[in-house]
Design a protein around this motif. Structure first.
Motif, mmCIF file in Angstrom:
data_model
loop_
_atom_site.group_PDB
_atom_site.id
_atom_site.type_symbol
_atom_site.label_atom_id
_atom_site.label_comp_id
_atom_site.label_asym_id
_atom_site.label_seq_id
_atom_site.Cartn_x
_atom_site.Cartn_y
_atom_site.Cartn_z
ATOM 1 N N SER A 105 -25.399 34.444 17.643
ATOM 2 C CA SER A 105 -24.256 34.127 16.793
ATOM 3 C C SER A 105 -24.566 32.961 15.852
ATOM 4 O O SER A 105 -23.832 32.732 14.899
ATOM 5 N N TYR A 106 -25.653 32.234 16.125
ATOM 6 C CA TYR A 106 -26.046 31.135 15.255
ATOM 7 C C TYR A 106 -27.543 30.880 15.403
ATOM 8 O O TYR A 106 -28.179 31.370 16.337
ATOM 9 N N VAL A 107 -28.075 30.095 14.482
ATOM 10 C CA VAL A 107 -29.468 29.662 14.540
ATOM 11 C C VAL A 107 -29.495 28.163 14.270
ATOM 12 O O VAL A 107 -28.663 27.657 13.505
ATOM 13 N N THR A 108 -30.400 27.456 14.941
ATOM 14 C CA THR A 108 -30.511 26.018 14.775
ATOM 15 C C THR A 108 -31.890 25.645 14.234
ATOM 16 O O THR A 108 -32.840 26.431 14.307
ATOM 17 N N VAL A 109 -31.976 24.409 13.738
ATOM 18 C CA VAL A 109 -33.244 23.868 13.248
ATOM 19 C C VAL A 109 -33.141 22.347 13.276
ATOM 20 O O VAL A 109 -32.042 21.794 13.138
#
Length: 151
Positions: A105-109
């Protein structure tokens, strides 16, 4: 532009692109300790064994950009576009491929100071305060992925 998952035999070229682009655009924001920490993390093709490594290739087959994600495509650990291909949609195409392949549902960095604005243009928002870990300065960021199926 062709975006594909790289084979292990292509990892050395990806590593070279990452290190070359890092040296020019990101290293100036880091202390010597941060540069050494980064280079230790990206020192060998085996560093990618638990990741998905995407490559963007131009019409002549030249590697133009690399995006590396871990945790089932939930976290980006490296995202670099060769200087001569920057501002030509390569990064956007790499990120769209990650988004298309992801069931998250999301991506992080953890964005370097150089990359914060680039991630904002891709729709990321800050998810915390800027940090400094072992000389690596970064801002945690995230982006919601729409139209994903959590199955």
């Amino acid at each position: 532009m062709e975006i594909k998952v790289l084979e292990k035999s292509q990892y050395p070229a990806a590593l070279y692109l990452i290190r070359e682009t890092f040296d020019k655009f990101v290293a100036p924001f880091y202390t010597d300790e941060g540069v050494e920490t980064f280079k230790a993390r990206f020192s060998s093709p085996e560093d990618f064994d638990d990741a998905v490594v995407y490559g963007a290739f131009d019409e002549n087959g030249e590697l133009a950009g690399v995006l590396i994600a871990v945790n089932d495509l939930a976290h980006i650990v490296a995202f670099y576009v060769k200087e001569k291909f920057q501002k030509r949609g390569v990064g956007k195409a790499l990120f769209e491929r990650l988004s298309d392949d992801s069931n998250n549902s999301y991506v992080t960095v953890n964005a370097s100071p150089y990359a914060v604005e680039i991630y904002r243009k891709l729709g990321f928002i800050e998810a915390g305060e800027t940090e400094d870990r072992d000389g690596i300065v970064f801002t945690p960021m995230m982006k919601a992925l729409y139209g994903v199926t959590n199955g």
